[in-house]
Design an enzyme around this catalytic site. Structure first.
Site, mmCIF file in Angstrom:
data_model
loop_
_atom_site.group_PDB
_atom_site.id
_atom_site.type_symbol
_atom_site.label_atom_id
_atom_site.label_comp_id
_atom_site.label_asym_id
_atom_site.label_seq_id
_atom_site.Cartn_x
_atom_site.Cartn_y
_atom_site.Cartn_z
ATOM 1 N N ASP A 1 -9.583 3.473 -3.667
ATOM 2 C CA ASP A 1 -10.432 2.485 -3.341
ATOM 3 C C ASP A 1 -11.935 1.950 -3.368
ATOM 4 O O ASP A 1 -12.799 3.304 -3.659
ATOM 5 C CB ASP A 1 -10.846 2.234 -1.415
ATOM 6 C CG ASP A 1 -9.220 2.269 -1.185
ATOM 7 O OD1 ASP A 1 -8.508 2.054 -1.351
ATOM 8 O OD2 ASP A 1 -9.171 2.459 0.060
ATOM 9 N N ASP B 1 0.888 7.492 -8.829
ATOM 10 C CA ASP B 1 0.629 8.268 -10.205
ATOM 11 C C ASP B 1 1.025 7.160 -10.884
ATOM 12 O O ASP B 1 2.067 6.864 -11.752
ATOM 13 C CB ASP B 1 1.341 9.100 -10.381
ATOM 14 C CG ASP B 1 1.427 10.662 -9.909
ATOM 15 O OD1 ASP B 1 0.457 10.802 -9.038
ATOM 16 O OD2 ASP B 1 1.740 11.552 -9.694
ATOM 17 N N ASP C 1 0.887 -1.095 0.387
ATOM 18 C CA ASP C 1 0.065 0.154 -0.152
ATOM 19 C C ASP C 1 0.915 0.933 -0.353
ATOM 20 O O ASP C 1 2.157 0.877 -0.411
ATOM 21 C CB ASP C 1 -0.915 -0.380 1.131
ATOM 22 C CG ASP C 1 -2.306 0.501 1.117
ATOM 23 O OD1 ASP C 1 -2.225 1.487 -0.049
ATOM 24 O OD2 ASP C 1 -3.288 0.084 1.534
ATOM 25 N N ARG D 1 -2.950 -0.833 -8.740
ATOM 26 C CA ARG D 1 -4.287 -0.346 -9.046
ATOM 27 C C ARG D 1 -4.405 0.805 -9.915
ATOM 28 O O ARG D 1 -3.443 1.681 -10.040
ATOM 29 C CB ARG D 1 -4.301 0.293 -6.899
ATOM 30 C CG ARG D 1 -4.923 -0.992 -6.450
ATOM 31 C CD ARG D 1 -6.568 -1.431 -6.358
ATOM 32 N NE ARG D 1 -7.027 -0.801 -6.095
ATOM 33 C CZ ARG D 1 -7.225 0.306 -4.677
ATOM 34 N NH1 ARG D 1 -7.184 -0.151 -3.920
ATOM 35 N NH2 ARG D 1 -7.945 1.068 -4.674
#
Ligand SMILES: *[C@@H]1O[C@H](CO)[C@@H](O)[C@H](O)[C@H]1NC(C)=O
Ligand SMILES: *[C@@H]1O[C@H](CO)[C@@H](O)[C@H](O)[C@H]1NC(C)=O
Ligand SMILES: *[C@@H]1O[C@H](CO)[C@@H](O)[C@H](O)[C@H]1NC(C)=O
Ligand SMILES: *[C@@H]1O[C@H](CO)[C@@H](O)[C@H](O)[C@H]1NC(C)=O
Length: 428
Positions: free
Chosen positions: A230, A212, A197, A226
């Site tokens: 979220d 980014d 994360d 990702r």
């Protein structure tokens, strides 16, 4: 690999039809030009399979396979479960073990859901005297190694979580300045998967550390990245994220996948039809299929959605080209959107609202949605057999020029289209 993938190329087209609420649609109708890699071209001069010249132009596959980490992992999008969306911080070794058991007893493991991924909150709030990260003694008192052994004994794999900052998002120790020792801890515990994360990142430049446009660089260090904020358990969030993820479609491929976040199917915030749409879209766009509900206590409907083998097969096809939006059509203040994937030509039709505030109004809008052959890259005269992946049956043997379906709002249809020319050829 190229050869075997080409062999695995079935001449089938997958389709999703979907009505959704409407968002500001910024999807790139014209962003599909580009140089298709030869492997991925369907149309060849003189081909008999019913594809038109337009088919190759629909896909920008110029980035296919070039940014992926070639470590042999994630040749298809990872499948499994993650604790966060349902349990958040309320986890312990019992619930992780029971989830592993449930993956087996429900048959989900057999369908490919093999990762059991622990998210944030597994570790103690402070490192030990030697600076090592340690499992929370209250909730993971047997340790992560014992848990990995348990999960492995079931034929499953264990995932863990850390953060490229001083703390995790839930303020447990992060791995910054401890990268090597933490990696060694995870390896010594036989962990198979790491979710990394980006909270409390000390302002370190995102391109080095995290946010980014990771599709542009994360393939060098990981097998998925990702692309969005979220997800939450709402229709608005799900469709918004699907939309944001779309522009990175060209960067997906075997070994590295865009991740629009984990599934919410079964968590209660959406209807059956909405969850079916959610799952269909995630499958089509080659997202990791990480279940986010309490699979120890799934409803029959949730299990039916997550267990649809025909939809899972779209996600797990060996070619691994991400589906993308190829067409939209305005009506009643909405746009109907076709989402298309290549190996299986898939179409998703959505209705995107101009303002989120209109969500309630839009809920009752049904639509007839049409996929025209020129839009999806088929010759107009091609006769197509249409199989419905949710009804599990061929619904039409000889569609020509276009195919339409009448859908309720937020509903979704997903089809495999098989050109008849291809049926008579050497595939299928
Ligand atoms: C473990 O976590 C689950 C899910 O939050 C909870 O229901 C259960 O009570 C917990 N068990 C223990 C021993 O804390
Ligand atoms: C869920 O996501 C949507 C869209 O991003 C956002 O508008 C909404 O505030 C979020 N809801 C919650 C409860 O976080
Ligand atoms: C199981 O799920 C239902 C909702 O589908 C919920 O009402 C019930 O409390 C859950 N049971 C447990 C033990 O979590
Ligand atoms: C676009 O929508 C209009 C009505 O709003 C409809 O007449 C037309 O057939 C649609 N075209 C496609 C390709 O769906």
């Amino acid at each position: 690999m190229a050869t075997s993938e080409k062999k695995g190329f079935t001449a089938t087209l997958y389709f999703i039809l979907l009505t959704t609420m409407c968002l500001v649609g910024e999807f790139p109708l014209n962003a599909v030009a580009g140089n298709a890699a030869p492997l991925l071209q369907r149309y060849e001069d003189g081909n008999e399979h019913g594809y038109s010249r337009a088919f190759n132009a629909i896909y920008d596959t110029s980035k296919y396979g070039i940014l992926q980490l070639q470590n042999g992992l994630a040749r298809t999008p990872p499948m499994g479960w993650n604790s966060w969306n349902f349990f958040a911080c309320n986890i312990n070794e019992t619930v992780i073990k029971e989830t592993a058991d449930a993956l087996i007893s429900t048959g989900l493991a057999n369908l490919g859901y093999t990762y059991v991924n622990i998210d944030d909150c597994w570790s103690k709030v402070t490192r030990d005297a030697k600076g090592q990260m340690v499992p929370d003694p209250k909730t993971f008192k047997s340790g992560i190694k014992a848990l990995a052994d348990y999960v492995h004994s079931k034929g499953l794999k264990l995932g863990i979580y850390s953060d490229a900052g001083k703390f995790t998002c839930q303020v447990r120790p992060g791995s910054i300045f401890h990268e090597k020792e933490d990696a060694m801890s995870f390896a010594s515990w036989d962990v198979d998967y790491l979710k990394y994360d980006n909270c409390f990142n000390l302002g370190i430049e995102p391109k080095k550390r995290g946010v980014d446009d990771p599709a542009l660089w994360a393939g060098k260090v990981g097998n998925s990245w990702r692309t969005t904020e979220d997800i939450n358990d709402t229709w608005v969030s799900m469709t918004n994220i699907a939309d944001l993820n779309d522009k990175w479609a060209a960067y997906a491929g075997p070994g590295g996948w865009n991740d629009p976040d984990m599934l919410e199917v079964g968590n209660g915030g959406m209807t059956y039809k909405e969850y079916r749409s959610h799952f269909s879209i995630w499958a089509l766009i080659k997202a990791p299929l990480l279940i986010g509900c309490d699979i120890r206590n799934m409803t029959a409907e949730t299990k039916e959605i997550l267990s649809n083998q025909e939809v899972i097969a779209v996600n797990q096809d060996p070619l691994g080209v991400q589906g993308r939006k190829v067409h939209s059509n305005g009506t009643d203040g909405c746009q109907q959107v076709l989402l298309l994937s290549q190996y299986m030509l898939s179409i998703c039709i959505t209705c995107f609202l101009a303002k989120l505030a209109y969500y309630i109004i839009i809920i009752n809008v049904a639509a007839t949605i049409t996929a025209e052959w020129n839009v999806i890259g088929l010759e107009a005269g091609t006769s197509v057999s249409v199989r419905d992946l949710w009804q599990h049956e061929v619904v039409l043997n000889n569609a020509v020029a276009s195919f339409s379906a009448q859908l309720d709002a937020h509903d979704c249809r997903m089809y495999v289209f098989t050109p008849q020319a291809a049926l008579m050829g050497n595939v299928m």
